[in-house]
Scaffold this active site. Structure first.
Site, mmCIF file in Angstrom:
data_model
loop_
_atom_site.group_PDB
_atom_site.id
_atom_site.type_symbol
_atom_site.label_atom_id
_atom_site.label_comp_id
_atom_site.label_asym_id
_atom_site.label_seq_id
_atom_site.Cartn_x
_atom_site.Cartn_y
_atom_site.Cartn_z
ATOM 1 N N TYR A 45 0.652 -1.064 -0.173
ATOM 2 C CA TYR A 45 0.017 -0.056 0.079
ATOM 3 C C TYR A 45 0.971 1.224 -0.190
ATOM 4 O O TYR A 45 2.012 1.157 0.684
ATOM 5 C CB TYR A 45 -1.015 -0.145 1.168
ATOM 6 N N ASP A 59 0.187 15.458 6.527
ATOM 7 C CA ASP A 59 -0.823 14.742 5.615
ATOM 8 C C ASP A 59 -2.062 15.731 5.552
ATOM 9 O O ASP A 59 -3.206 15.401 5.934
ATOM 10 C CB ASP A 59 -1.374 13.417 6.172
ATOM 11 N N ASP A 86 -3.084 5.411 -2.382
ATOM 12 C CA ASP A 86 -4.012 6.733 -1.953
ATOM 13 C C ASP A 86 -3.752 7.734 -2.941
ATOM 14 O O ASP A 86 -2.766 8.121 -3.336
ATOM 15 C CB ASP A 86 -3.354 7.193 -0.477
ATOM 16 N N ASP A 88 -5.765 10.630 -2.201
ATOM 17 C CA ASP A 88 -6.434 11.880 -1.479
ATOM 18 C C ASP A 88 -7.798 12.300 -2.278
ATOM 19 O O ASP A 88 -8.503 11.448 -2.369
ATOM 20 C CB ASP A 88 -5.707 12.876 -1.398
ATOM 21 N N HIS A 113 -7.637 4.906 -4.221
ATOM 22 C CA HIS A 113 -8.852 5.368 -3.613
ATOM 23 C C HIS A 113 -8.834 6.808 -3.642
ATOM 24 O O HIS A 113 -8.020 7.494 -3.272
ATOM 25 C CB HIS A 113 -8.916 4.826 -2.258
ATOM 26 N N GLU A 115 -11.335 9.990 -2.047
ATOM 27 C CA GLU A 115 -12.115 10.245 -0.822
ATOM 28 C C GLU A 115 -12.885 11.525 -0.781
ATOM 29 O O GLU A 115 -12.688 12.277 -1.817
ATOM 30 C CB GLU A 115 -11.182 10.573 0.566
ATOM 31 N N CYS A 123 -6.193 14.258 7.966
ATOM 32 C CA CYS A 123 -6.100 12.876 8.243
ATOM 33 C C CYS A 123 -7.095 12.111 8.522
ATOM 34 O O CYS A 123 -8.111 12.952 9.394
ATOM 35 C CB CYS A 123 -5.063 12.688 9.257
ATOM 36 N N ARG A 161 -13.396 6.134 -0.952
ATOM 37 C CA ARG A 161 -13.409 6.044 0.653
ATOM 38 C C ARG A 161 -14.366 7.207 0.805
ATOM 39 O O ARG A 161 -14.556 8.048 0.577
ATOM 40 C CB ARG A 161 -11.958 6.646 0.985
ATOM 41 N N GLU A 191 -13.800 4.918 6.220
ATOM 42 C CA GLU A 191 -12.930 5.481 6.908
ATOM 43 C C GLU A 191 -13.318 5.816 8.305
ATOM 44 O O GLU A 191 -14.391 6.185 8.695
ATOM 45 C CB GLU A 191 -12.040 6.747 6.346
ATOM 46 N N ASN A 219 -8.969 -0.108 6.962
ATOM 47 C CA ASN A 219 -7.817 0.648 7.342
ATOM 48 C C ASN A 219 -7.382 0.393 8.955
ATOM 49 O O ASN A 219 -8.049 0.883 9.693
ATOM 50 C CB ASN A 219 -8.078 2.185 7.147
#
Length: 301
Positions: A45, A59, A86, A88, A113, A115, A123, A161, A191, A219
């Site tokens: 990942y 992040d 990821d 974002d 993914h 989000e 985060c 996500r 998440e 996660n």
């Protein structure tokens, strides 16, 4: 002239998930990725949190698409494993989500993914998150999903996500997840869930979608809002993949900071030797024999 057709990265990860629940530790550089492979894991990942932190940044979505792609290329080539990455908030709007899919695929990722947070994102385990309207995220998923179908052999995985759990509760996260599946998401990442009961309730709601049921990602980050739940429990609940985004970075940085403190205090690294990876162990991890030419790995080796 015969060409050896290798299985696409997207298909490799799909096949693994079809066979059971996949553990995917985070790798924040190529060497860590090799260690993940050496330890016997089947997937890697690439975490935005870990790669931005490794660059010395929090992040909060500061990394560029190109910086993410660099990390994906390093991890994918070094490990030879399927890589989930990821993305974002997709680096922008719908058109950029399409470009992200195409660039991530080119960099060697099996999937990504996106989000449903407002940019700049937070985060996933911090409070104060704000969500984009559901139709806004649906459009982004539609564009990403079409891009995935247009790219390679069409097996690139688009995971949506949702951060709705901590903002609006589990019913809202289920509602959003279903909308994202209808928009074309292959996988859903709820998440910030808290307990095994939350994960089970979410999985059952997805199970009720029948044929449309997506792959499910859990996660398993540390120091967040989620209980520490073992892989086999996630497998029993019907999760397809469990990510450990920052585990390797947290372990490494604790060792690094402790060692630096000792070096500063004593003026020698002698007391640290037993905690170190030896030169021979490093060369073994790299597959390198001094004096012998080293072959750069090929993709999907």
């Amino acid at each position: 002239m015969s060409h050896h057709k290798t299985e696409s990265n997207g298909a490799r990860l799909r096949n693994l998930m079809d066979a059971g629940c996949v553990a995917a530790p985070g790798a924040f550089n190529g060497l860590v990725a090799r260690a993940v492979k050496q330890a016997g894991f089947d997937a890697c990942y690439v975490s935005g949190g870990a790669t931005s932190t490794a660059m010395g940044m929090p992040d909060v979505g500061l990394q560029t698409l190109e910086e993410f792609c660099r990390a994906i290329r390093d991890v994918s080539l070094a490990s030879g494993l399927p890589v989930l990455a990821d993305a974002d908030t997709g680096f922008g709007e719908a058109e950029t989500a399409r470009r992200t899919v195409i660039e991530y695929h080119r960099a060697g990722a099996s999937g990504l993914h996106l989000e449903d947070q407002v940019f700049p994102k937070r985060c996933g385990h911090l409070g104060g998150k704000t969500l984009v309207p559901i139709d806004h995220m649906v459009e982004k998923v539609q564009w990403a999903s079409k891009a995935a179908r247009d790219t390679g052999d069409g097996t690139f995985i688009v995971c949506a996500r949702t951060d709705a759990f901590s903002v609006d509760g589990i019913a809202a996260s289920i509602e959003r997840a279903k909308a994202y599946v209808h928009a074309g998401a292959d996988m859903i990442f709820p998440e910030g869930l808290g307990t095994a009961e939350d994960f089970k309730a979410f999985a059952q709601a997805m199970e009720s979608m029948g044929e449309a049921k997506p792959y499910l990602l859990a996660n398993m980050t540390e120091f967040g809002t989620t209980d520490m739940i073992p892989l086999n429990t996630f497998a029993e609940m019907g999760y397809s993949i469990v990510i450990y985004p920052v585990t390797t970075l947290r372990i490494a940085m604790k060792a690094v900071t402790d060692a630096l403190a000792q070096l500063k205090e004593s003026g020698t690294a002698e007391g640290l030797l037993s905690s170190m990876q030896t030169r021979d162990e490093l060369y073994e991890l790299l597959g390198y024999t001094p004096g012998t030419p080293w072959e750069v790995p090929t993709a999907n080796r």
